[in-house]
Design a protein around this motif. Structure first.
Motif, PDB file in Angstrom:
ATOM      1  N   ASP A  70       0.840  -1.204   0.000  1.00 48.05           N
ATOM      2  CA  ASP A  70       0.000   0.000   0.000  1.00 48.05           C
ATOM      3  C   ASP A  70       0.874   1.253   0.000  1.00 48.05           C
ATOM      4  OD1 ASP A  70      -1.800   2.040   0.396  1.00 48.05           O
ATOM      5  OD2 ASP A  70      -2.793   1.103   2.124  1.00 48.05           O
ATOM      6  N   MET A  71       0.874   1.978  -1.096  1.00 45.70           N
ATOM      7  CA  MET A  71       1.699   3.177  -1.222  1.00 45.70           C
ATOM      8  C   MET A  71       1.204   4.324  -0.340  1.00 45.70           C
ATOM      9  SD  MET A  71       4.217   2.489  -2.841  1.00 45.70           S
ATOM     10  CE  MET A  71       4.815   1.104  -3.717  1.00 45.70           C
ATOM     11  N   ASN A  72       0.011   4.182   0.218  1.00 46.38           N
ATOM     12  CA  ASN A  72      -0.496   5.193   1.153  1.00 46.38           C
ATOM     13  C   ASN A  72       0.132   5.037   2.537  1.00 46.38           C
ATOM     14  OD1 ASN A  72      -2.254   6.439  -0.711  1.00 46.38           O
ATOM     15  ND2 ASN A  72      -3.784   4.859  -0.356  1.00 46.38           N
ATOM     16  N   GLU A  73       0.714   3.874   2.793  1.00 44.37           N
ATOM     17  CA  GLU A  73       1.415   3.635   4.068  1.00 44.37           C
ATOM     18  C   GLU A  73       2.827   4.201   3.949  1.00 44.37           C
ATOM     19  OE1 GLU A  73       0.210   2.444   6.788  1.00 44.37           O
ATOM     20  OE2 GLU A  73      -1.614   1.433   6.139  1.00 44.37           O
ATOM     21  N   ASN A  74       3.386   4.633   5.080  1.00 42.38           N
ATOM     22  CA  ASN A  74       4.760   5.138   5.011  1.00 42.38           C
ATOM     23  C   ASN A  74       5.733   3.972   4.811  1.00 42.38           C
ATOM     24  OD1 ASN A  74       5.834   4.167   7.555  1.00 42.38           O
ATOM     25  ND2 ASN A  74       4.646   5.771   8.579  1.00 42.38           N
ATOM     26  N   ARG A 105       5.353  -0.165   5.609  1.00 49.67           N
ATOM     27  CA  ARG A 105       5.376  -1.162   4.525  1.00 49.67           C
ATOM     28  C   ARG A 105       6.497  -2.166   4.744  1.00 49.67           C
ATOM     29  NH1 ARG A 105       5.045   3.308   1.012  1.00 49.67           N
ATOM     30  NH2 ARG A 105       7.107   2.793   0.213  1.00 49.67           N
ATOM     31  N   ASN A 106       7.690  -1.676   5.117  1.00 53.08           N
ATOM     32  CA  ASN A 106       8.825  -2.576   5.344  1.00 53.08           C
ATOM     33  C   ASN A 106       8.575  -3.506   6.528  1.00 53.08           C
ATOM     34  OD1 ASN A 106      10.304  -1.644   3.173  1.00 53.08           O
ATOM     35  ND2 ASN A 106      11.384  -0.112   4.378  1.00 53.08           N
ATOM     36  N   GLU A 107       8.018  -2.964   7.606  1.00 55.42           N
ATOM     37  CA  GLU A 107       7.735  -3.785   8.781  1.00 55.42           C
ATOM     38  C   GLU A 107       6.693  -4.859   8.453  1.00 55.42           C
ATOM     39  OE1 GLU A 107       6.473  -3.317  13.449  1.00 55.42           O
ATOM     40  OE2 GLU A 107       7.195  -1.567  12.354  1.00 55.42           O
ATOM     41  N   ALA A 108       5.659  -4.481   7.715  1.00 51.44           N
ATOM     42  CA  ALA A 108       4.636  -5.449   7.311  1.00 51.44           C
ATOM     43  C   ALA A 108       5.254  -6.548   6.441  1.00 51.44           C
ATOM     44  CB  ALA A 108       3.504  -4.748   6.567  1.00 51.44           C
ATOM     45  N   LYS A 109       6.137  -6.142   5.528  1.00 54.41           N
ATOM     46  CA  LYS A 109       6.798  -7.113   4.647  1.00 54.41           C
ATOM     47  C   LYS A 109       7.692  -8.065   5.450  1.00 54.41           C
ATOM     48  CE  LYS A 109       9.689  -7.491   0.550  1.00 54.41           C
ATOM     49  NZ  LYS A 109      10.436  -6.779  -0.489  1.00 54.41           N
ATOM     50  N   ASN A 110       8.446  -7.526   6.418  1.00 50.07           N
ATOM     51  CA  ASN A 110       9.321  -8.367   7.243  1.00 50.07           C
ATOM     52  C   ASN A 110       8.523  -9.360   8.090  1.00 50.07           C
ATOM     53  OD1 ASN A 110      11.672  -7.183   6.280  1.00 50.07           O
ATOM     54  ND2 ASN A 110      11.724  -5.640   7.891  1.00 50.07           N
TER      55      ASN A 110
END
Length: 159
Positions: free
Chosen positions: A26-30, A34-39
């Motif tokens: 989601d590009m609306n997330e900082n 986004r990185n934390e969600a991906k990790n």
């Protein structure tokens, strides 16, 4: 509290991974979010993690039930040591049930995920067996042994 977390992870694994995937794209997330969600998503997509979620859920649900029974105002003090003995026996059997937890982990994930690959020069099947055995020896048994020692300490403090 931990029993509730593992229960939520076990029951909501699919929804949690979908939300994390959406957040990571989601590009609306900082960027940090986004990185934390991906990790977190990458960690959840490892076979060892799925097995640990199932194993810890089983263990923590039993510990939570025992704890609630001990803390109940109607509990007779004479059953506290037998409750600890029962919990000890239960956890003593956890290592023998690794295959059950492993099979249950296949039920919470939507697709086939493998053990985290380490650089081992073997064919894929041998590598997965080796990694599986490492999880059993280096994680599963260690968790159970540590819990058994702690339960014994707690039981001795009661006697």
């Amino acid at each position: 509290a931990n029993a509730n977390v593992t229960k939520a992870l076990t029951l909501g694994y699919s929804e949690i991974t979908k939300i994390l995937f959406e957040m990571s794209n989601d590009m609306n997330e900082n960027t940090n979010t986004r990185n934390e969600a991906k990790n977190i998503l990458n960690q959840l997509r490892i076979r060892e993690m799925a097995i640990m979620i199932v194993t810890w859920n089983c263990i923590l649900q039993r510990i939570n039930l025992t704890s609630k029974t001990i803390q109940s105002s109607t509990t007779n003090i004479s059953i506290i040591v037998p409750l600890y003995n029962s919990l000890f026996d239960f956890i003593q059997n956890v290592p023998e049930n690794f295959e059950i937890y492993e099979n249950e982990s296949y039920l919470i994930v939507e697709k086939q995920i493998d053990y985290k690959c380490k650089r081992i020069k073997k064919n894929v099947e041998e590598r997965q067996q080796s990694l599986r055995q490492n999880v059993i020896n280096d994680t599963h048994y260690v968790i159970c042994d540590t819990l058994l020692v702690e339960i014994q300490k707690k039981k001795k403090s009661l006697c």
